[in-house]
Design a protein around this motif. Structure first.
Motif, short mmCIF file in Angstrom:
data_model
loop_
_atom_site.label_atom_id
_atom_site.label_comp_id
_atom_site.label_asym_id
_atom_site.label_seq_id
_atom_site.Cartn_x
_atom_site.Cartn_y
_atom_site.Cartn_z
N PHE A 86 -9.68 2.73 -4.82
CA PHE A 86 -9.53 3.25 -3.45
C PHE A 86 -9.85 2.16 -2.42
CE2 PHE A 86 -10.74 7.49 -5.51
CZ PHE A 86 -9.41 7.81 -5.72
N GLY A 87 -10.83 1.32 -2.74
CA GLY A 87 -11.19 0.23 -1.83
C GLY A 87 -10.05 -0.75 -1.64
N TRP A 140 -3.32 7.06 -6.11
CA TRP A 140 -3.76 8.20 -5.30
C TRP A 140 -3.08 9.46 -5.81
CZ3 TRP A 140 -7.43 8.69 -1.63
CH2 TRP A 140 -7.43 9.87 -0.89
N THR A 184 0.85 4.23 -2.99
CA THR A 184 0.48 5.63 -2.77
C THR A 184 1.48 6.59 -3.40
OG1 THR A 184 1.58 5.51 -0.60
CG2 THR A 184 -0.81 5.20 -0.65
N TRP A 225 -4.20 -1.20 3.54
CA TRP A 225 -3.72 -0.45 4.70
C TRP A 225 -4.28 -1.02 6.01
CZ3 TRP A 225 0.41 2.12 5.17
CH2 TRP A 225 0.88 2.98 4.19
N ILE A 226 -5.57 -1.32 6.03
CA ILE A 226 -6.19 -1.69 7.31
C ILE A 226 -6.54 -3.18 7.41
CG2 ILE A 226 -7.16 0.62 7.48
CD1 ILE A 226 -9.89 -0.54 6.79
N ALA A 262 0.83 -1.21 0.00
CA ALA A 262 0.00 0.00 0.00
C ALA A 262 0.86 1.26 0.00
CB ALA A 262 -0.92 -0.01 1.22
N ILE A 299 -7.38 0.96 0.52
CA ILE A 299 -7.78 1.02 1.94
C ILE A 299 -7.68 -0.36 2.58
CG2 ILE A 299 -9.75 1.41 3.47
CD1 ILE A 299 -10.66 3.61 1.53
#
Length: 252
Positions: free
Chosen positions: A241-242, A205, A199, A248-249, A195, A245
């Protein structure tokens, strides 16, 4: 460390033996699928009659041509090894594929699980080193998962090993040790660093066009990928974007 503190740490950082069993089954299926995929091109990719005979593997000309190790005299690192290099015949490569598949079956059902995963890991490395030009990031992840699996109790649940376990001492529901911690850290690193790297690209992004462009790679895009291309650009941006994300999490 007292028992209460260790129990709390186990609840947080421990891995459920049933989850490890499901992971074992999934891992075996992934390796089997990889073997099936590679076996379709066994003659072209792994024999001396194919695109990369053993002599060419150590050739400076071939290494320079594909620009993988232009400073080296060999495409293969001198410390890398491969059982597949012992013989360049189709019969020998087929034999190794069959052995690897049988070992994957042992891993799948949890028979002599520890020995099976060690052998599968070794044969996986051997196969990848036979033709490094075919390796991509997914192979690195698979190799890492197999490595840490050698130190995990994958055969303690939903397995033949557990069915024939004569030890009267009940097994814990969760296990925590250095291997489980290393395994979780490895997963976190894979996704978080991926991720972080993405970025840096405007396609991920802030533009959000990465999924749109990646689905245009016909070499990798499936029928479902072509189906997704029919959606409006904003939907594909949401998917981009999903994915970012989630990387990342998700591991946390």
């Amino acid at each position: 460390m007292n028992q209460e503190k260790f129990s709390k740490l186990t609840n947080i950082f421990g891995l459920d033996l049933r989850s490890l069993a499901v992971f074992r089954i999934g891992l075996a299926l992934v390796v089997m699928a990889d073997l099936f995929s590679r076996f379709r091109g066994v003659s072209a990719h792994y024999t001396d009659q194919g695109v990369l005979p053993r002599e060419a593997l150590h050739s400076n000309l071939f290494a320079s041509f594909i620009a993988l190790q232009p400073e080296s005299n060999s495409l293969l690192h001198p410390w890398y090894w491969s059982l597949n290099l012992l013989n360049g015949g189709l019969w020998f490569q087929t034999f190794l594929f069959i052995i690897a598949f049988i070992l994957c079956l042992c891993l799948l059902v949890g028979y002599r699980t520890r020995l099976a995963v060690i052998a599968v890991w070794a044969l996986n490395i051997s196969l990848q080193n036979r033709n490094p030009a075919l390796i991509f990031a997914g192979d690195d992840v698979l190799r890492a998962m197999l490595f840490w699996s050698m130190f995990l109790p994958l055969g303690c649940s939903y397995s033949i090993d557990s069915a024939f376990n004569s030890n009267p001492k009940p097994l814990p529901k969760k296990v925590m040790n250095v291997a489980t911690l290393a395994f979780m850290i490895q997963l976190i690193f894979i996704y978080s660093w991926s991720a972080a790297y993405k970025t840096k690209s405007e396609l991920w992004w802030p533009d959000g066009d990465a999924v749109y462009y990646s689905l245009h790679f016909d070499q990798y895009a499936t029928e479902f990928g072509h189906f997704l291309l029919g959606f409006p650009i904003p939907i594909l941006q949401i998917l981009t974007f999903g994915a970012l994300i989630f990387e990342w999490i998700g591991p946390f």
